[in-house]
Design an enzyme around this catalytic site. Structure first.
Site, short mmCIF file in Angstrom:
data_model
loop_
_atom_site.label_atom_id
_atom_site.label_comp_id
_atom_site.label_asym_id
_atom_site.label_seq_id
_atom_site.Cartn_x
_atom_site.Cartn_y
_atom_site.Cartn_z
N ARG A 12 0.83 -1.21 0.00
CA ARG A 12 0.00 0.00 0.00
C ARG A 12 0.86 1.26 0.00
NH1 ARG A 12 -0.75 4.93 2.32
NH2 ARG A 12 -0.22 4.04 4.34
N ASP A 13 1.52 1.54 1.09
CA ASP A 13 2.27 2.79 1.19
C ASP A 13 3.43 2.80 0.20
OD1 ASP A 13 2.65 5.32 2.35
OD2 ASP A 13 4.28 4.56 3.58
N HIS A 204 7.35 4.94 11.79
CA HIS A 204 7.18 4.85 10.33
C HIS A 204 8.13 5.88 9.72
CE1 HIS A 204 4.45 4.19 6.70
NE2 HIS A 204 5.18 5.24 6.33
N HIS A 206 10.73 7.25 6.82
CA HIS A 206 11.23 7.23 5.44
C HIS A 206 12.75 7.44 5.47
CE1 HIS A 206 7.29 7.69 3.04
NE2 HIS A 206 7.01 7.23 4.24
N CYS A 237 5.73 9.82 -0.93
CA CYS A 237 4.43 10.40 -0.63
C CYS A 237 4.05 11.37 -1.74
CB CYS A 237 4.45 11.12 0.72
SG CYS A 237 2.90 11.95 1.09
N ASN A 246 9.98 4.26 2.00
CA ASN A 246 10.04 3.80 3.38
C ASN A 246 11.36 3.07 3.59
OD1 ASN A 246 7.14 4.17 4.46
ND2 ASN A 246 6.86 3.28 2.44
#
Length: 284
Positions: A12-13, A204, A206, A237, A246
């Site tokens: 997803r991300d 979380h 990056h 993003c 990430n």
């Protein structure tokens, strides 16, 4: 040896920002490999309007296509009640909601103030509670905002507390730009830990500036034991220009092992998934 959980967010991300529209079959194949690797939670997709994130337009198809394995929670991101209802219909085990710690990023990302975004999320939280579906919260730009610069730790703590009060069992703290230094992460965590215990938090981070692992070390020292990561370092993003992916799952798992933390992951399968991820984004 202490246990540290890696929450896999690559499907997803990681993939949401890829320019090439990746076929659902490739996404399903990636999740199916990840499902064999020892993760307890995998974020599969997001139910967001396709005009916002075209890459996730096939969310229902992907959820229907994956081979679910017992003991794994398959999570999705939902920005509003409509997205939540679609996620529930698709059989999501867990849903995530997200808010920004800065007003500027909230307006760019969600077209709403922080207060307005929380009002929008309240029906999702209520529905998840009524349906008995686990609810996770994301806080973005926890140290630096592309529009406002430094973000006050107190702002992050306030928002994390609001998400907790809405029913989020865990708050994932997103260093969205990937520029923070460990001392900034430590100061942010010091404030948030006044509101929530470390076992209710996840990191979380990056890896834009190559400091994600240092920031994870700072978080481990504060008691956090859950970290989001994406195989192959997928990600970025769409609302934070220049933010790289990430932290890579394979890089994080190796780093944790060197420091005596067990993740329970099968590294051969992780490497296989990472190679698939790199191919998907055209890096191989």
């Amino acid at each position: 040896m202490s246990q540290v959980e890696i929450f896999e967010v690559g499907p997803r991300d990681g993939l949401q920002n890829e320019k090439r529209l990746i076929p659902a079959a490739e996404k399903i194949a990636l999740v199916d490999v990840l499902s064999q690797a020892g993760f307890r939670r995998i974020e599969v997709t997001s139910f967001v309007p396709p005009k916002w994130v075209p890459q996730m337009a096939d969310a229902a198809e992907v959820m229907a296509g994956i081979t679910r394995r017992p003991g794994i929670r398959y999570a999705v991101l939902t920005p509003n009640l409509r997205g939540y209802q679609a996620a529930r219909a698709a059989g999501a085990d867990e849903v995530a909601i997200f808010a920004s710690a800065s007003e500027g990023f909230s307006r760019a990302n969600l077209n709403a103030s922080i207060a307005e975004s929380l009002e929008r999320l309240a029906p999702v939280a209520q529905a998840a509670r009524a349906d008995g579906i686990a609810l996770r919260g994301y806080v973005s730009v926890v140290t630096d905002c592309p529009f406002e610069g430094k973000v006050a730790p107190a702002s992050v703590a306030r928002l994390a507390a609001r998400l907790r009060d809405m029913g989020c069992y865990e708050i994932s703290l997103g260093e969205t730009l990937g520029q923070a230094r460990p001392e900034a992460i430590d100061a942010m965590l010091a404030a948030v830990l006044d509101e929530l215990p470390p076992e209710s938090l996840a990191g979380h981070y990056h890896d834009t500036a190559g400091r994600a692992l240092e920031n994870i070390d700072a978080s481990l020292a504060r008691g956090l034991r859950v970290f989001d990561a994406a195989v192959g370092g997928l990600g970025g993003c769409p609302y934070a220009p220049g933010a790289a992916g990430n932290v890579a799952t394979e890089k994080l798992a190796a780093h944790l092992a060197l420091r005596g933390h067990a993740t329970g992951l099968d590294m051969a399968l992780i490497e296989q998934a990472a190679a698939m991820a790199r191919t998907m984004k055209g890096a191989e």
